[in-house]
Design a protein around this motif. Sequence first.
Motif, short mmCIF file in Angstrom:
data_model
loop_
_atom_site.label_atom_id
_atom_site.label_comp_id
_atom_site.label_asym_id
_atom_site.label_seq_id
_atom_site.Cartn_x
_atom_site.Cartn_y
_atom_site.Cartn_z
N LEU A 1 3.59 6.01 -3.15
CA LEU A 1 4.77 6.58 -3.81
C LEU A 1 4.54 6.69 -5.33
CD1 LEU A 1 7.83 7.47 -3.47
CD2 LEU A 1 8.40 5.13 -4.13
N PHE A 2 4.02 5.61 -5.92
CA PHE A 2 3.76 5.64 -7.37
C PHE A 2 2.74 6.74 -7.70
CE2 PHE A 2 4.66 0.84 -7.01
CZ PHE A 2 6.03 1.05 -7.15
N GLY A 3 1.73 6.88 -6.83
CA GLY A 3 0.73 7.93 -7.02
C GLY A 3 1.36 9.32 -7.02
N SER A 4 2.35 9.52 -6.15
CA SER A 4 3.03 10.83 -6.09
C SER A 4 3.87 11.08 -7.34
CB SER A 4 3.95 10.90 -4.86
OG SER A 4 3.21 10.73 -3.69
N ILE A 5 4.41 10.03 -7.91
CA ILE A 5 5.20 10.18 -9.15
C ILE A 5 4.27 10.54 -10.30
CG2 ILE A 5 6.60 8.92 -10.86
CD1 ILE A 5 7.79 7.30 -8.49
N ILE A 6 3.22 9.74 -10.46
CA ILE A 6 2.27 9.98 -11.56
C ILE A 6 1.54 11.31 -11.37
CG2 ILE A 6 0.16 9.09 -12.67
CD1 ILE A 6 1.21 6.25 -11.83
N GLY A 7 1.24 11.61 -10.11
CA GLY A 7 0.48 12.82 -9.78
C GLY A 7 1.18 14.10 -10.17
N GLN A 8 2.49 14.07 -10.32
CA GLN A 8 3.19 15.30 -10.74
C GLN A 8 3.56 15.24 -12.22
OE1 GLN A 8 7.55 15.79 -9.64
NE2 GLN A 8 6.82 14.71 -7.82
N GLY A 9 2.94 14.33 -12.95
CA GLY A 9 3.13 14.31 -14.40
C GLY A 9 4.29 13.48 -14.88
N ALA A 10 5.00 12.80 -13.94
CA ALA A 10 6.08 11.91 -14.35
C ALA A 10 5.49 10.54 -14.66
CB ALA A 10 7.13 11.81 -13.26
N ARG A 11 6.26 9.70 -15.33
CA ARG A 11 5.75 8.38 -15.69
C ARG A 11 6.49 7.29 -14.92
NH1 ARG A 11 5.08 7.71 -22.06
NH2 ARG A 11 7.07 6.68 -21.64
N LEU A 12 5.83 6.19 -14.72
CA LEU A 12 6.54 5.02 -14.20
C LEU A 12 7.19 4.32 -15.38
CD1 LEU A 12 3.95 3.53 -11.67
CD2 LEU A 12 5.74 5.23 -11.28
N GLY B 1 16.81 5.91 -8.04
CA GLY B 1 16.38 6.64 -6.83
C GLY B 1 15.05 6.12 -6.31
N THR B 2 14.15 5.80 -7.23
CA THR B 2 12.85 5.24 -6.83
C THR B 2 13.02 3.85 -6.23
OG1 THR B 2 11.83 6.48 -8.64
CG2 THR B 2 10.52 4.71 -7.67
N MET B 3 13.89 3.05 -6.83
CA MET B 3 14.19 1.72 -6.28
C MET B 3 14.68 1.83 -4.83
SD MET B 3 17.20 -0.94 -7.50
CE MET B 3 18.53 -0.02 -6.71
N ILE B 4 15.48 2.84 -4.55
CA ILE B 4 16.01 3.00 -3.19
C ILE B 4 14.89 3.38 -2.21
CG2 ILE B 4 17.60 4.39 -1.76
CD1 ILE B 4 19.54 4.33 -4.20
N GLU B 5 13.95 4.22 -2.66
CA GLU B 5 12.78 4.51 -1.80
C GLU B 5 12.02 3.21 -1.48
OE1 GLU B 5 11.99 7.48 -0.55
OE2 GLU B 5 13.44 8.65 -1.73
N LEU B 6 11.89 2.36 -2.51
CA LEU B 6 11.12 1.11 -2.35
C LEU B 6 11.86 0.12 -1.44
CD1 LEU B 6 9.88 0.70 -6.03
CD2 LEU B 6 8.41 1.05 -4.04
N ALA C 1 0.84 -1.21 0.00
CA ALA C 1 0.00 0.00 0.00
C ALA C 1 0.87 1.25 0.00
CB ALA C 1 -0.92 -0.02 1.23
N ARG C 2 1.96 1.23 0.76
CA ARG C 2 2.84 2.40 0.81
C ARG C 2 3.50 2.64 -0.55
NH1 ARG C 2 7.13 2.07 5.03
NH2 ARG C 2 7.32 4.29 4.59
N ALA C 3 3.87 1.56 -1.24
CA ALA C 3 4.46 1.70 -2.57
C ALA C 3 3.47 2.36 -3.53
CB ALA C 3 4.91 0.35 -3.11
N GLU C 4 2.19 1.99 -3.40
CA GLU C 4 1.18 2.60 -4.29
C GLU C 4 1.12 4.12 -4.06
OE1 GLU C 4 -0.23 1.06 -6.88
OE2 GLU C 4 1.09 -0.53 -6.19
#
Lengths: 345, 345
Positions: free
Chosen positions: A295-306, B236-241, A290-293
């Motif tokens: 983090l991913f939400g914060s990445i996508i939320g600022q317009g960056a891509r996974l 950097g994202t991998m390190i957060e994870l 859940a915590r990883a989700e």
Amino acid sequence: MTETFTLTIAALHERVDAIFLKAGLNALQASALARVIVAGERDACKSHGIYRIEGALRTVKAGKVKPDAIPSLDLNEGSAIVKVNAGGGFANPAFEVGVPALAARARQFGLAALVINDCTHFSALWPEVEAVTEEGLAALVMCPSYATVAPTGGTKPLLGTNPFAFGWPRKGSTPYVFDFATSVAARGEVELHRRAGKQLPEGWAIDVDGELTTDPEAALAGAMLPFGGHKGSAIGTMIELLAGIMIGDLTSPEVLDYLGTTTLAPMHGELIIALSPEAFSAGRRGDPFARAEALFGSIIGQGARLPSMRRFLAREKSEAQGIALTTAEMEQLDRLLEKGLDAVA
Amino acid sequence: MTETFTLTIAALHERVDAIFLKAGLNALQASALARVIVAGERDACKSHGIYRIEGALRTVKAGKVKPDAIPSLDLNEGSAIVKVNAGGGFANPAFEVGVPALAARARQFGLAALVINDCTHFSALWPEVEAVTEEGLAALVMCPSYATVAPTGGTKPLLGTNPFAFGWPRKGSTPYVFDFATSVAARGEVELHRRAGKQLPEGWAIDVDGELTTDPEAALAGAMLPFGGHKGSAIGTMIELLAGIMIGDLTSPEVLDYLGTTTLAPMHGELIIALSPEAFSAGRRGDPFARAEALFGSIIGQGARLPSMRRFLAREKSEAQGIALTTAEMEQLDRLLEKGLDAVA
């Protein structure tokens, strides 16, 4: 408009599998190779799709890979290291043989490693990363290549394009996956520029005298550069150490000595490390998935891509609509099926 | 010419240790901190030397680290994961408590992990990498930081400068070690440009609107960029994870929320993975340590450098001739010893 044929994923698998069987691969080798090649086409990674069949066949024909190899699993009881000797065959069937034991050990010990030795490797690493994340485990995967990259500050090819890949499992979703060359660009991209008569971007490569060049011919004769300057050079060196030397397998310069060319698939080893988020987070607050989700939400939320999102979108489309191939591609598959190893030089 | 005082390594350790004891740290915390700070001075890494003492004391004074913490070791029998809870103290004594068990597990299982939780971390990672290589093991070390780096394609600070470090043991020699921020530059370097009134190089940072900037003020208000574009962003994202979420500890944005500032040392966790070259290479041809020397020889032989060589040369000099400090530095040490926590804001 080019005429296209649409095949289901299963139908393309059947065709590719048949080509490898016709070329003399045993069923284990053929089906594992067909799986990664079809995965490449399915995910619109054309550079790792059916385009790769010929290279695999050329490597068989040159006698640099054993088409009938049976991987042997060394369970190495009591250890967190599982080893598979590919027996001179391709890495993919060896990986498939080892991954259940890798997953079991990672669950038992918290983390574990799968070492593949004496294998020929020509595929992307992400299919292997995804096979580990499907087990609910995080994965780190790396392997050497052939010596085509100069270390930062150097002038001669020594390191490989040494791919570095990572995955994190996501419940009910495609995983977080990255898989990249530790050179600025993959060697295939330099080759594509050469064929197209295009100059390379600055910073990709140096010529035989160690000077920066944008000429693809000069780059192929010289050396490619690591990504991110000395940092990428250090990571590329780490991969030689861990996934070459530490596992008792060839380094990138040794691979090139063995093959004598970069036109055949390289023979070396591979290192896969699996980590159990459950074991690592045990006794701590918060669910790691859940915590990883968040983090991913914060990445996508600022317009960056996974990473890999483009690939997963293509996969979704292929699963719904099938895989479209051109007439030329279909004819090429027919030719390979008909002629087997005679189809390649 | 600035007047300098030369101290032996032991004498400087004694002084720094005394400062931390005076500031209320217990003997375990004080001596571990003194070791890494003196190692920084010894290796001419001024940015991780005595300059760091004040930051550590400010963090104590702000109540964001427990000066009298006793790390607790969870041996986690049967697992390849050893855990140390730093108890809200500094990471360094927790690491020292955990490393013998980490080394024993890595020898037993082939690879093992040390997780440090609930720690304040302000030092470089290379002292920890070197402690693992001294055990004859390869090491991978990583931790989050505070959110100051925007993911590639994004505009807002989310990732930390998240250091990534690796070491390979060399028999009869200093190890192969790298330790770098996964941002283009360390945040301290941006701060140094600001103080010196100098513009930043292109590509280090973006402003609050997400536009590239060379103005250090704008960069500090905006976000730093990952090294190597999307590849560094992915690492950097991998390190957060792995070193935040997987180990059940804070991510870089959570650290910043907790501290509310980047002027205090960050509290989070840390992940150390140790790998046994003997176990991985067992049954294979060639001695991994000898083969690694051949690789290093090929790097040096073409005029490239191994990472950390400048540091090791400085160490050799310090060991032979002592550590030179300026009058101002000596006075600063005297002032810190005299005033303890009253010396810092």
